[in-house]
Design a protein around this motif. Structure first.
Motif, PDB file in Angstrom:
ATOM      1  N   ASP A  97       0.725  -1.257   0.080  1.00 21.04           N
ATOM      2  CA  ASP A  97       0.140   0.266  -0.348  1.00 21.04           C
ATOM      3  C   ASP A  97       0.615   1.524   0.477  1.00 21.04           C
ATOM      4  OD1 ASP A  97       0.468  -0.889   2.774  1.00 21.04           O
ATOM      5  OD2 ASP A  97      -0.838   0.637   2.972  1.00 21.04           O
ATOM      6  N   ARG A  98       2.004   1.064   0.344  1.00 19.92           N
ATOM      7  CA  ARG A  98       3.095   2.569  -0.042  1.00 19.92           C
ATOM      8  C   ARG A  98       4.492   1.986  -0.200  1.00 19.92           C
ATOM      9  NH1 ARG A  98       3.227   0.319   4.673  1.00 19.92           N
ATOM     10  NH2 ARG A  98       4.917  -0.447   6.261  1.00 19.92           N
ATOM     11  N   ARG A 109      -2.648  -0.363  -5.012  1.00 19.33           N
ATOM     12  CA  ARG A 109      -3.048   0.781  -6.304  1.00 19.33           C
ATOM     13  C   ARG A 109      -3.403  -0.141  -7.025  1.00 19.33           C
ATOM     14  NH1 ARG A 109      -4.575   5.748  -6.730  1.00 19.33           N
ATOM     15  NH2 ARG A 109      -5.657   6.088  -8.337  1.00 19.33           N
ATOM     16  N   THR A 130      -4.771  -2.761   6.094  1.00 15.10           N
ATOM     17  CA  THR A 130      -4.450  -1.334   6.233  1.00 15.10           C
ATOM     18  C   THR A 130      -6.300  -0.700   5.636  1.00 15.10           C
ATOM     19  OG1 THR A 130      -3.941   0.899   6.286  1.00 15.10           O
ATOM     20  CG2 THR A 130      -3.270  -0.576   4.686  1.00 15.10           C
ATOM     21  N   VAL A 131      -6.879   0.142   6.348  1.00 21.21           N
ATOM     22  CA  VAL A 131      -7.889   0.676   6.294  1.00 21.21           C
ATOM     23  C   VAL A 131      -7.346   1.403   5.521  1.00 21.21           C
ATOM     24  CG1 VAL A 131      -9.190  -0.001   8.794  1.00 21.21           C
ATOM     25  CG2 VAL A 131      -7.364   2.268   7.759  1.00 21.21           C
ATOM     26  N   SER A 132      -7.009   2.135   5.028  1.00 22.27           N
ATOM     27  CA  SER A 132      -5.898   3.293   3.538  1.00 22.27           C
ATOM     28  C   SER A 132      -6.346   2.652   2.796  1.00 22.27           C
ATOM     29  CB  SER A 132      -4.456   3.518   4.590  1.00 22.27           C
ATOM     30  OG  SER A 132      -4.036   2.856   3.943  1.00 22.27           O
ATOM     31  N   GLU A 134      -9.345   1.658   1.215  1.00 20.38           N
ATOM     32  CA  GLU A 134     -10.565   2.269   1.075  1.00 20.38           C
ATOM     33  C   GLU A 134      -9.881   3.635  -0.195  1.00 20.38           C
ATOM     34  OE1 GLU A 134     -14.755   3.913   2.583  1.00 20.38           O
ATOM     35  OE2 GLU A 134     -13.563   2.338   4.316  1.00 20.38           O
ATOM     36  N   GLY A 135      -8.940   4.675   0.340  1.00 19.08           N
ATOM     37  CA  GLY A 135      -8.718   5.753  -0.880  1.00 19.08           C
ATOM     38  C   GLY A 135      -8.429   4.804  -2.282  1.00 19.08           C
TER      39      GLY A 135
END
Length: 312
Positions: A97-98, A109, A130-132, A134-135
């Motif tokens: 996620d990063r 992504r 991770t909840v991030s 969602e974005g």
């Protein structure tokens, strides 16, 4: 709108259980490979005008299952489906996620974008890393949680000596939710990841001495995190009867060997992925079918999802 369940090869038994609870069956489709390994997907029944739910966790082999999900979506869309929802109990690439080093791809992504491009208008997932995430989606994401299911499943095993343990900082909020539901204290293991398989513990925050740990996490992959956390707690004087609760049982690589060497009382997981070979480990599987069937029903008729969603 007529409801249709479609399944990939990622976990057909879960799709069957969901369909059975919905009073229907999985719509027939074909997934095969050409001699050059190209994937071919085709619907064998009409889905025209239907509200279609494609059930497919993108677990190992991740790329194959992801491509099946994308191809099934396109097949349904081209066959006239009115609405497409991806039911992805385990979302592969969620840990990417990063950029940790600055020169790698952000796999989460890319996977999220592919689902949207394939035609999905809504995504249903469970206990994402991770909840991030969602974005990352440009369509609605229904992020479900298995915490209440697990709390009910292990409640009778909890004693006044139990303690909820977050095996790393990322699981702290998850541990707090278990602590609230089960009225238990929590402890936090501070770890450093050395590689995809190895971690090192720097310390423990909270009291584990003389207590029976319940390690909670979103997944068990190679077992390195559980192994390191368990070793640190044993060194700190915990009762050597450790329980592990995790939504997704990947159990890949050295996981079985590592976990078998630990004093684990029980491992509690969901059927988000097919139950893996687990040797002599005591594995308890909590079914997601009732929750996912309820989710599909509510989405189909437009009812509120509030009590089913993750709030961590």
């Amino acid at each position: 709108m007529n409801l249709v369940v479609v399944a990939g090869s990622g976990n057909p038994s879960l799709a069957d259980s969901i369909a059975e609870r919905l009073g229907t069956r999985v719509c027939r489709s074909v997934l095969n490979r050409f001699p050059d390994t190209e994937l071919h997907a085709e619907m064998e029944e009409s889905v025209r005008g239907c509200d279609v739910y494609v059930v497919q966790p993108t677990g190992p082999p991740v790329d194959r299952h992801l491509m099946e999900l994308l191809f099934l979506a396109d097949a349904c869309r081209r066959a006239g489906a009115s609405r497409l929802t991806a039911v992805v109990p385990y979302f592969g690439y969620a840990r990417q996620d990063r950029r940790a080093n600055g020169r790698e791809a952000v796999g989460a992504r890319i996977a999220a974008d592919l689902l949207v491009v394939a035609g999905f208008e809504r995504i249903v997932a469970l206990d994402l890393h991770t909840v991030s995430l969602e974005g990352f989606f440009s369509v609605p994401l229904e992020h479900l949680s298995a915490v209440s299911l697990f709390a009910n499943a292990i409640e009778e095993l909890v004693t006044d000596k139990s303690v909820i343990v977050a095996p790393d900082l990322g699981a702290v909020k998850l541990a707090e939710r278990y602590g609230e539901l089960l009225s238990l204290p929590i402890a936090i293991v501070h770890k450093i990841r050395l590689s995809g398989e190895e971690v090192r513990v720097r310390g423990i925050v909270g009291e584990v001495g003389g207590r029976a740990p319940i390690i909670v996490d979103d997944m068990i992959s190679t077992g390195g995190t559980v192994e390191a956390a368990a070793a640190a707690m044993i060194a700190a004087g915990c009762i050597p009867e450790i329980m592990v609760v995790a939504s997704h049982a990947l159990l890949v690589g050295p996981a079985i060997r590592r976990l078998s060497a630990l004093p684990l009382k029980r491992i509690v997981v969901t059927d988000s992925l097919p139950t893996p070979e687990h040797g002599s480990l005591t594995l308890q599987v909590v079914s997601l079918a009732p929750m996912l069937a309820e989710t599909v029903t509510r989405l189909n008729v437009g009812e509120s999802m509030t009590e089913l969603l993750s709030h961590r």
